[in-house]
Design an enzyme around this catalytic site. Structure first.
Site, PDB file in Angstrom:
ATOM      1  N   LYS A 192     -12.242   5.146  -4.599  1.00  0.00           N
ATOM      2  CA  LYS A 192     -10.978   5.509  -3.935  1.00  0.00           C
ATOM      3  C   LYS A 192      -9.862   5.711  -4.945  1.00  0.00           C
ATOM      4  O   LYS A 192      -8.931   6.496  -4.706  1.00  0.00           O
ATOM      5  CB  LYS A 192     -10.622   4.458  -2.887  1.00  0.00           C
ATOM      6  CG  LYS A 192     -10.407   3.043  -3.410  1.00  0.00           C
ATOM      7  CD  LYS A 192      -8.984   2.739  -3.786  1.00  0.00           C
ATOM      8  CE  LYS A 192      -8.818   1.342  -4.351  1.00  0.00           C
ATOM      9  NZ  LYS A 192      -7.416   1.025  -4.682  1.00  0.00           N
ATOM     10  N   THR A 249      -4.394   3.981  -0.787  1.00  0.00           N
ATOM     11  CA  THR A 249      -4.194   4.372  -2.181  1.00  0.00           C
ATOM     12  C   THR A 249      -3.865   5.855  -2.317  1.00  0.00           C
ATOM     13  O   THR A 249      -3.157   6.253  -3.246  1.00  0.00           O
ATOM     14  CB  THR A 249      -5.456   4.038  -3.001  1.00  0.00           C
ATOM     15  OG1 THR A 249      -5.860   2.703  -2.708  1.00  0.00           O
ATOM     16  CG2 THR A 249      -5.194   4.141  -4.488  1.00  0.00           C
ATOM     17  N   SER A 255       1.099   3.304  -4.880  1.00  0.00           N
ATOM     18  CA  SER A 255      -0.198   3.514  -5.521  1.00  0.00           C
ATOM     19  C   SER A 255      -0.031   4.019  -6.948  1.00  0.00           C
ATOM     20  O   SER A 255       0.538   5.087  -7.186  1.00  0.00           O
ATOM     21  CB  SER A 255      -1.024   4.523  -4.718  1.00  0.00           C
ATOM     22  OG  SER A 255      -2.139   4.958  -5.453  1.00  0.00           O
ATOM     23  N   ARG A 256      -0.565   3.271  -7.915  1.00  0.00           N
ATOM     24  CA  ARG A 256      -0.487   3.685  -9.311  1.00  0.00           C
ATOM     25  C   ARG A 256      -1.324   4.939  -9.554  1.00  0.00           C
ATOM     26  O   ARG A 256      -0.931   5.822 -10.321  1.00  0.00           O
ATOM     27  CB  ARG A 256      -0.939   2.544 -10.217  1.00  0.00           C
ATOM     28  CG  ARG A 256      -0.067   1.314 -10.128  1.00  0.00           C
ATOM     29  CD  ARG A 256      -0.374   0.301 -11.205  1.00  0.00           C
ATOM     30  NE  ARG A 256      -1.660  -0.339 -11.043  1.00  0.00           N
ATOM     31  CZ  ARG A 256      -1.858  -1.456 -10.354  1.00  0.00           C
ATOM     32  NH1 ARG A 256      -0.852  -2.036  -9.737  1.00  0.00           N
ATOM     33  NH2 ARG A 256      -3.058  -2.006 -10.280  1.00  0.00           N
TER      34      ARG A 256
END
Length: 334
Positions: A192, A249, A255-256
């Site tokens: 993901k 995500t 979300s990074r």
């Protein structure tokens, strides 16, 4: 219950603060200066600035003391390291002669050197640990630290590990579900992140919500094909650690991995993006491993291939999207 959390990054700190609401919890960090600052201000100013940590949470920089805290049969040790540090943490634990009876890890991804999932890294060092597992699910550390609702899954072959993890974490605003598909849960958590880079690129290019929905849906199909081929169960990928974590995500502003994709679309260099991020973006770390394993198994993963092209091969984000759009027509369920 006594709980030791090893690793004072954002996620380890957030979970330690949650655990401290009900249990005797100790948060370990390697850096004594960080530990002193955590104890003094009750805030992780680097990873969770502005969020007060539970006043009952204790801090420690001596690994032996932290491990001793979790040695009892009814205690729990939580490994809050990234994938890159998991094997080293297990080695330090083994060498110290203090391997806890019940052990869970939080990291998501594949090791870039061995192409192993987290449970394989643990087994490489500790052998067949009788009570261990992966705690995963759709979760941003910042929201958990703020006490907002979250649902996670503990995946373990051990009923004792599942029981201890639920006892530790399932209270307040956190729900914990149980399962035994460790491979499926870990694959979902790894893939993901790669797919979130793809949706970040699409959003950064302004391709619209239709494109985002298509990427998430086809990404789920890609993740499921891959995970089932590695031994995961199909239904795991429709649950919290598959579809749930992918949605979060791929769409959340916290979300990074999505942030990496968004900034790549704006033309920023990958090294500059990662340096400014200040956190680990596991999708970047493990994308090559995912693609290499997929090719070994003959699994088609066009979105992952496109992401790797942008990350590592100098492919322009718009060109990568065009390649995906020009793919041959196929049945949706293939």
């Amino acid at each position: 219950m006594k709980v030791a959390v090893l690793g004072a990054g954002a996620w380890g700190t957030a979970l330690a603060s949650h655990l401290a609401q009900r249990h005797d919890t100790l948060l370990w960090a390697r850096d004594p200066a960080l530990v002193a600052d955590l104890a003094a201000v009750r805030e992780n100013r680097r990873y969770l600035p502005g969020i007060a940590l539970d006043p009952a949470l204790c801090y420690e920089s001596d690994l032996r003391i932290a491990l001793q805290h979790a040695l009892a049969d009814d205690a729990l040790c939580v490994l809050g390291t990234p994938v890159a540090g998991l094997a080293a943490a297990c080695t330090a634990m083994r060498d110290a002669g203090h391997v806890p009876a019940h052990l869970v890890w939080l990291c998501k991804g594949f090791d870039v050197d061995t192409m192993h999932l987290p449970h394989q890294l643990v087994a490489d060092v500790l052998g067949a640990h009788p009570s261990c597992g992966a705690l995963s699910g759709p979760s941003f550390a910042q929201e958990v630290a703020q006490g907002l609702p979250v649902a996670l899954t503990i995946a373990s072959a051990s009923a004792a590990c599942r029981r201890h993890t639920v006892e530790a974490f399932h209270h307040g605003s956190m729900r914990v579900y149980t399962g035994d598909d460790v491979v499926g849960v870990e694959v979902g958590g790894a893939v993901k992140n790669v797919l979130a880079v793809a949706t970040g690129i699409a959003d950064g290019l302004g391709l619209g919500l239709n494109a985002r929905a298509a990427l998430i849906t086809r990404g789920l199909a890609e993740m499921t094909r891959f995970g089932v081929a590695l031994g995961g169960r199909y239904d795991t990928f429709t649950g919290l650690t598959g579809l749930g974590d992918l949605i979060l995500t791929a769409t959340g502003d916290l979300s990074r991995n999505r942030t990496v994709g968004f900034q790549l679309a704006a033309g920023r260099a990958l090294d500059a993006i990662l340096a400014a991020l200040g956190h680990v973006a596991e999708g970047v770390r493990c994308a090559r491993a995912v693609l290499a394993i997929a090719r070994q198994h003959g699994i088609e993963m066009p979105i992952t291939e496109a992401v790797c092209g942008v990350l590592f091969d100098g492919v322009a984000p718009r060109a990568a999207v065009d390649v995906l759009l020009r793919r041959d027509v196929k049945a949706e369920t293939n």
